[in-house]
Design a protein around this motif. Structure first.
Motif, PDB file in Angstrom:
ATOM      1  N   LYS A  42       0.858  -1.222   0.031  1.00 22.56           N
ATOM      2  CA  LYS A  42       0.041   0.086  -0.146  1.00 22.56           C
ATOM      3  C   LYS A  42       0.964   1.286  -0.034  1.00 22.56           C
ATOM      4  CE  LYS A  42      -3.158  -2.510   2.569  1.00 22.56           C
ATOM      5  NZ  LYS A  42      -4.061  -2.781   4.098  1.00 22.56           N
ATOM      6  N   ASN A  43       0.883   1.825  -1.172  1.00 25.55           N
ATOM      7  CA  ASN A  43       1.736   3.026  -1.225  1.00 25.55           C
ATOM      8  C   ASN A  43       1.206   4.185  -0.802  1.00 25.55           C
ATOM      9  OD1 ASN A  43       3.673   1.682  -2.395  1.00 25.55           O
ATOM     10  ND2 ASN A  43       3.409   2.783  -4.616  1.00 25.55           N
ATOM     11  N   ILE A  44       1.640   5.057   0.310  1.00 23.94           N
ATOM     12  CA  ILE A  44       1.033   6.091   0.664  1.00 23.94           C
ATOM     13  C   ILE A  44       1.723   7.378   0.276  1.00 23.94           C
ATOM     14  CG2 ILE A  44      -0.120   4.955   2.581  1.00 23.94           C
ATOM     15  CD1 ILE A  44       2.401   6.211   4.400  1.00 23.94           C
ATOM     16  N   ASP A  45       1.016   8.504   0.025  1.00 20.88           N
ATOM     17  CA  ASP A  45       1.633   9.714  -0.467  1.00 20.88           C
ATOM     18  C   ASP A  45       2.019  10.614   0.571  1.00 20.88           C
ATOM     19  OD1 ASP A  45       2.179  11.570  -2.416  1.00 20.88           O
ATOM     20  OD2 ASP A  45       0.368  12.416  -2.444  1.00 20.88           O
ATOM     21  N   ILE A  46       3.125  10.278   1.206  1.00 19.68           N
ATOM     22  CA  ILE A  46       3.961  11.153   2.269  1.00 19.68           C
ATOM     23  C   ILE A  46       5.494  10.978   1.807  1.00 19.68           C
ATOM     24  CG2 ILE A  46       4.431  11.588   4.546  1.00 19.68           C
ATOM     25  CD1 ILE A  46       1.800   9.883   5.331  1.00 19.68           C
ATOM     26  N   ASP A  47       6.017  12.273   1.783  1.00 16.26           N
ATOM     27  CA  ASP A  47       7.506  12.315   1.580  1.00 16.26           C
ATOM     28  C   ASP A  47       8.192  11.845   2.585  1.00 16.26           C
ATOM     29  OD1 ASP A  47       9.195  13.439  -0.549  1.00 16.26           O
ATOM     30  OD2 ASP A  47      10.168  14.042   1.541  1.00 16.26           O
ATOM     31  N   ALA A  48       9.395  11.101   2.471  1.00 11.06           N
ATOM     32  CA  ALA A  48      10.340  10.452   3.383  1.00 11.06           C
ATOM     33  C   ALA A  48      10.769  11.481   4.435  1.00 11.06           C
ATOM     34  CB  ALA A  48      11.672   9.841   2.714  1.00 11.06           C
ATOM     35  N   THR A  49      10.932  12.698   4.051  1.00  8.63           N
ATOM     36  CA  THR A  49      11.372  13.736   4.884  1.00  8.63           C
ATOM     37  C   THR A  49      10.338  14.483   5.674  1.00  8.63           C
ATOM     38  OG1 THR A  49      11.514  15.277   3.088  1.00  8.63           O
ATOM     39  CG2 THR A  49      13.412  14.059   3.554  1.00  8.63           C
ATOM     40  N   ASP A  50       8.692  14.168   5.445  1.00  7.79           N
ATOM     41  CA  ASP A  50       7.849  14.739   6.121  1.00  7.79           C
ATOM     42  C   ASP A  50       7.639  13.997   7.525  1.00  7.79           C
ATOM     43  OD1 ASP A  50       5.521  16.039   7.076  1.00  7.79           O
ATOM     44  OD2 ASP A  50       4.418  15.767   5.329  1.00  7.79           O
ATOM     45  N   ILE A  51       8.675  14.294   8.372  1.00  8.91           N
ATOM     46  CA  ILE A  51       8.211  13.267   9.446  1.00  8.91           C
ATOM     47  C   ILE A  51       7.424  13.266  10.326  1.00  8.91           C
ATOM     48  CG2 ILE A  51       9.473  12.974  11.786  1.00  8.91           C
ATOM     49  CD1 ILE A  51      12.220  13.404  10.407  1.00  8.91           C
ATOM     50  N   ASP A  52       6.470  14.497  10.556  1.00  4.09           N
ATOM     51  CA  ASP A  52       5.421  14.649  11.446  1.00  4.09           C
ATOM     52  C   ASP A  52       4.305  14.148  10.640  1.00  4.09           C
ATOM     53  OD1 ASP A  52       6.514  16.458  12.933  1.00  4.09           O
ATOM     54  OD2 ASP A  52       6.088  18.280  12.171  1.00  4.09           O
ATOM     55  N   SER A  53       4.095  13.991   9.239  1.00  4.62           N
ATOM     56  CA  SER A  53       2.973  13.247   8.598  1.00  4.62           C
ATOM     57  C   SER A  53       3.163  11.952   8.960  1.00  4.62           C
ATOM     58  CB  SER A  53       2.856  13.811   7.224  1.00  4.62           C
ATOM     59  OG  SER A  53       2.556  15.084   7.026  1.00  4.62           O
ATOM     60  N   LEU A  54       4.598  11.359   8.636  1.00  3.54           N
ATOM     61  CA  LEU A  54       4.727  10.002   8.816  1.00  3.54           C
ATOM     62  C   LEU A  54       4.388   9.409  10.347  1.00  3.54           C
ATOM     63  CD1 LEU A  54       8.246   9.858   6.889  1.00  3.54           C
ATOM     64  CD2 LEU A  54       5.974   8.608   6.119  1.00  3.54           C
ATOM     65  N   LEU A  55       4.667  10.408  11.228  1.00  2.64           N
ATOM     66  CA  LEU A  55       4.528   9.948  12.708  1.00  2.64           C
ATOM     67  C   LEU A  55       3.045   9.900  12.991  1.00  2.64           C
ATOM     68  CD1 LEU A  55       5.283   9.455  15.633  1.00  2.64           C
ATOM     69  CD2 LEU A  55       5.204  12.180  15.863  1.00  2.64           C
ATOM     70  N   GLU A  56       1.991  10.821  12.303  1.00  2.00           N
ATOM     71  CA  GLU A  56       0.926  10.855  12.281  1.00  2.00           C
ATOM     72  C   GLU A  56       0.284   9.594  11.739  1.00  2.00           C
ATOM     73  OE1 GLU A  56      -3.192  13.736  11.030  1.00  2.00           O
ATOM     74  OE2 GLU A  56      -0.910  14.291  10.956  1.00  2.00           O
ATOM     75  N   PHE A  57       0.801   9.182  10.482  1.00  2.00           N
ATOM     76  CA  PHE A  57       0.163   8.114  10.002  1.00  2.00           C
ATOM     77  C   PHE A  57       0.397   6.795  10.846  1.00  2.00           C
ATOM     78  CE2 PHE A  57       0.850   4.299   7.169  1.00  2.00           C
ATOM     79  CZ  PHE A  57      -0.425   4.205   6.283  1.00  2.00           C
ATOM     80  N   ALA A  58       1.726   6.808  11.273  1.00  4.51           N
ATOM     81  CA  ALA A  58       2.159   5.437  11.941  1.00  4.51           C
ATOM     82  C   ALA A  58       1.150   5.338  13.165  1.00  4.51           C
ATOM     83  CB  ALA A  58       3.566   5.396  12.319  1.00  4.51           C
ATOM     84  N   ILE A  59       0.872   6.572  13.877  1.00  4.06           N
ATOM     85  CA  ILE A  59      -0.016   6.317  14.978  1.00  4.06           C
ATOM     86  C   ILE A  59      -1.297   5.810  14.627  1.00  4.06           C
ATOM     87  CG2 ILE A  59      -1.015   7.757  16.982  1.00  4.06           C
ATOM     88  CD1 ILE A  59       1.805   9.332  16.994  1.00  4.06           C
ATOM     89  N   ASP A  60      -1.887   6.770  13.802  1.00  2.19           N
ATOM     90  CA  ASP A  60      -3.185   6.356  13.323  1.00  2.19           C
ATOM     91  C   ASP A  60      -3.503   4.868  12.776  1.00  2.19           C
ATOM     92  OD1 ASP A  60      -5.959   7.263  12.403  1.00  2.19           O
ATOM     93  OD2 ASP A  60      -5.209   6.801  10.419  1.00  2.19           O
TER      94      ASP A  60
END
Length: 414
Positions: A42-60
């Motif tokens: 499942k590809n997700i449209d978040i850049d590898a350097t967008d740490i805040d968005s990656l964190l939010e996704f991982a928690i969600d």
């Protein structure tokens, strides 16, 4: 188990492919992934350097484990941020990531702990660097201190090339702030060797050996790239292996003595001459394209190894390899590592039957797979001999077409 892999290249495709073989994994997410990973992840449209968005996704999504591919994310502190939020993540923290962020930092570490490496000096201005050239013989090596996507190392054959390179870095600023400090070092002769180690709180567990071809043209000529071909294993004498083990011990001692708590991957680049290895560089993540070559040979469950690494229960006996050879051939866009064109339609991947195809720089648009980077595809073959693996890879390479496709013809011959 839900796994998030950060990155969009061949390395991440190979990691995802290996993770998909684990019986305990239910979902694999890639940020951002590529055209190849979209078929089974499942590809997700978040850049590898967008740490805040990656964190939010991982928690969600209640991600159980995150594996970090690119060095940028590690150097920005993604591991620190995830750990602060109680998330399991595989990779070194920001402090340890300095070993890739700064070549100067690594050279000073190597010097302090008497780890064999090339003689060097570092500079922060053009005039001082130019003046020092008379202290070196040719060829010599000039390195931009920071992250340069594998292109910050230049081998200069004479004074004119060296001065031109220093002008490019200091005056033209081709590497921007990553070139604010420059290292000039002696050129080491020998056989180059890539060794990736899993690291559990400073304890090193070496993976299999791998030979990387960095220069773009046959015969190891032309500018350095991020890597255009690899094979594994790269066999050495018992004396070489013994000397490498001594170096690994010194690295372990240095990490602990310096107060680090290193977890993740430490990539060690060696130059080996007459059984005497010297360290060229450290990277703090899975190598690319080494990972594409190593994962098909790894018989152990990668998720299990990572879990044991993070829990400090990993042993060398846990890491099991097949006896086969693997060879990876990288198809690039002509002009790489300088200027090259993207958005070329790729055809023929479905005709490849005897090799794995990992996508380095691809995307899907209007139902077509398009090139989306300098390194486009990795053709990885496995066989009982290096010669057989080489033949399979080159046969399958010719089944794939995109405009201005280029590849080296001598991978596995040297």
């Amino acid at each position: 188990m839900k796994v998030l892999i950060i990155g969009n290249g061949g390395r991440e495709h190979a990691l995802a492919w290996k993770v998909s073989k684990s019986k305990i994994v239910s979902d694999i997410y890639l940020a951002r992934g590529n055209a190849g990973t979209s078929s089974f992840c499942k590809n997700i449209d978040i850049d590898a350097t967008d740490i805040d968005s990656l964190l939010e996704f991982a928690i969600d999504k209640k991600i159980d484990l995150t594996i970090v591919g690119p060095e940028d994310s590690l150097c920005m502190g993604i591991v620190d941020k995830f750990k602060e939020n109680g998330l399991k993540i595989f990779g070194p923290d920001k402090s340890c990531a300095r070993f890739e962020k700064s070549k100067k930092f690594t050279k000073e570490f190597l010097e302090k702990y008497k780890i064999p490496t090339a003689k060097y000096k570092f500079f922060t201005c053009f005039d001082d660097a130019k003046e020092s050239l008379k202290e070196f013989s040719y060829p010599l090596v000039i390195k931009a201190d920071g992250l340069c996507l594998g292109k910050g190392v230049i081998i200069c054959q004479n004074e004119n090339e060296a001065i031109s390179t220093l002008e490019d870095i200091f005056i033209k600023k081709i590497f921007k702030e990553e070139g604010s400090t420059v290292i000039i070092e002696e050129f080491l002769k020998g056989i180059e060797e890539s060794l990736l180690c899993m690291v559990a709180d400073n304890k090193l567990f070496p993976l299999e050996t791998c030979k990387d071809h960095k220069q773009i043209y046959d015969g190891n000529k032309g500018p350095n790239t991020g890597g255009v071909g690899t094979y594994s294993p790269n066999n050495f004498s018992n004396k070489t292996k013994y000397n490498i083990e001594k170096i690994l011990g010194k690295i372990e001692y240095g990490l602990s003595d310096s107060g680090f708590h290193y977890y993740g991957i430490l990539f060690i680049g060696f130059m080996i001459d007459e059984d005497e290895p010297k360290v060229l560089e450290f990277n703090v993540r899975f190598g690319d394209p080494e990972t594409e070559t190593l994962m098909p040979r790894l018989k152990s469950d990668l998720i299990s190894l990572i879990d044991k690494c993070l829990n400090k229960t990993l042993t060398r006996e846990d890491i099991i390899w097949s006896d086969d050879y693997c060879l990876s051939l990288i198809l690039v866009s002509d002009g790489y590592p300088s200027k090259y064109e993207k958005n070329k339609v790729i055809s023929g991947i479905e005709r490849v039957n005897n090799s794995l195809v990992f996508h380095n720089g691809t995307k899907i648009k209007d139902g077509y797979i398009l090139s989306d980077g300098g390194r486009v595809l990795t053709i990885c073959s496995k066989a009982k001999s290096l010669q057989e693996a080489r033949k399979i890879a080159y046969d399958d390479c010719n089944r794939i077409y995109f405009e201005n496709k280029y590849y080296r013809t001598d991978i596995g011959l040297n």
